[in-house]
Design an enzyme around this catalytic site. Structure first.
Site, mmCIF file in Angstrom:
data_model
loop_
_atom_site.group_PDB
_atom_site.id
_atom_site.type_symbol
_atom_site.label_atom_id
_atom_site.label_comp_id
_atom_site.label_asym_id
_atom_site.label_seq_id
_atom_site.Cartn_x
_atom_site.Cartn_y
_atom_site.Cartn_z
ATOM 1 N N ASP A 171 -51.592 -10.397 -26.300
ATOM 2 C CA ASP A 171 -51.370 -11.540 -25.423
ATOM 3 C C ASP A 171 -51.181 -11.109 -23.966
ATOM 4 O O ASP A 171 -50.795 -9.977 -23.682
ATOM 5 C CB ASP A 171 -50.130 -12.318 -25.868
ATOM 6 C CG ASP A 171 -50.272 -12.903 -27.259
ATOM 7 O OD1 ASP A 171 -51.417 -13.180 -27.653
ATOM 8 O OD2 ASP A 171 -49.247 -13.070 -27.943
ATOM 9 N N ARG A 172 -51.388 -12.046 -23.084
ATOM 10 C CA ARG A 172 -51.259 -11.794 -21.648
ATOM 11 C C ARG A 172 -49.908 -11.168 -21.294
ATOM 12 O O ARG A 172 -49.838 -10.204 -20.537
ATOM 13 C CB ARG A 172 -51.443 -13.114 -20.884
ATOM 14 C CG ARG A 172 -51.159 -13.010 -19.398
ATOM 15 C CD ARG A 172 -51.313 -14.350 -18.710
ATOM 16 N NE ARG A 172 -50.976 -14.257 -17.299
ATOM 17 C CZ ARG A 172 -51.103 -15.258 -16.434
ATOM 18 N NH1 ARG A 172 -51.548 -16.432 -16.843
ATOM 19 N NH2 ARG A 172 -50.787 -15.091 -15.165
#
Length: 309
Positions: free
Chosen positions: A140-141
């Site tokens: 994820d970011r």
């Protein structure tokens, strides 16, 4: 040139979902890509288009058209990468928190892929399409840590197969809310899209996919616990969803957390620290580690000091 594959369904695949069947027999194509091809009407059963959930019948004639990857139309970005290891087949990078892995709406020029394209030039696998060259898995970011980038299709196919077999070691480090009483444990709960919010994932939903996370307590800080999580499977948001399920959401997680963090954090406190797999060319086991980011180390010191005072 596009690839056209055709199959006639036998007894062993009766009642199997077509997206599952096609991802099993086309191991070089991800299941998400298979679903996109079905949605784009590149898959037919007995000459008719179907939905990804279609269940196969004996004698069905399945046809799939896999288009040739389009020429990349994303721009290389001259951005410093934290490179842990590199050879002719793979690149191991330590992704910083806040960086998106591959281009998506709102992020087409500032992603890890853009930086990798600048570094690797034309030496990237093209299996996952024009926006994801070299990308065989993602984080994820707001999760930092280790990723393997594939420089050619041979490496991509090999590592994708290991991911599918759940044989790759993936160890994460997280700080969760609450005091976990057990020293270690396992969360075994299927994960799928939240039926009320498609941007979120949820445990124990209908048609959820098998998901297993093993966790071990490393240190307790009263209202918070520092844990090591090892993935047996690799579902979207798996650790975040599983830790929420057992009542211990990740500190800083604005999506799955119960309340705002008292600390200044950007997203969940989660770091992909260890990645181990069989090297696609040498056949030998290799393992790589990425140190905790500075913010994570500082947060542990703060929590430790508060606990001891």
């Amino acid at each position: 040139m596009e690839n056209i594959n055709e199959y006639i369904i036998g007894d062993e695949n009766k009642n199997v979902r077509i997206d599952v069947f096609l991802s099993d027999v086309n191991k070089e194509v991800t299941r998400s890509h298979i679903k996109k091809l079905i949605d784009d009407e590149q898959v037919t059963v007995n000459g008719k288009t179907v939905k990804p959930s279609y269940k196969l019948n004996i004698g069905d004639k399945v046809k799939i058209i896999i288009p040739e990857p389009k020429e990349l139309e994303i721009n290389p970005l001259d951005y410093p990468l934290d490179i842990i290891y590199e050879d002719e087949d793979i690149l191991i990078v330590n992704k910083e928190k806040g960086m998106v892995v591959h281009p998506a709406p709102g992020h087409y020029d500032d992603t890890l892929v853009n930086a990798i394209m600048h570094h690797c030039k034309d030496n990237l696998s093209g299996i996952n399409g024009e926006l994801r060259p070299g990308i065989v898995h993602r984080i994820d970011r707001d999760t930092s840590g280790i990723l393997v980038i594939c420089k050619n299709d041979m490496a991509h196919n090999n590592i994708a197969a290991q991911l599918k077999e759940h044989s790759i070691k993936r160890r994460y480090y997280a700080i969760v809310c609450g005091n976990i009483k057990e020293d270690e444990g396992t969360v075994d709960a299927p994960i799928g899209r939240n039926p009320n919010d498609r941007k979120k994932m949820q445990a124990n939903v209908k048609n959820g996919r098998h998901a297993v996370t093993h966790f071990k307590v490393l240190e307790r800080f009263g209202n918070y616990t520092y844990v090591e999580c090892e993935l047996e499977t690799g579902r979207t948001h798996q650790i975040r969803v599983h830790m929420k399920l057992i009542g211990h959401p990740l500190l800083g997680d604005s999506v799955y957390g119960a309340h705002k963090s008292p600390f200044k954090l950007e997203g969940q406190t989660l770091h992909a620290g260890v990645l181990g797999f069989i090297h696609p060319r040498t056949g030998e086991y290799v393992e790589f580690k990425a140190d905790l980011p500075e913010y994570f180390e500082k947060l542990i010191k703060i929590l430790r000091n508060k606990t001891n005072n």
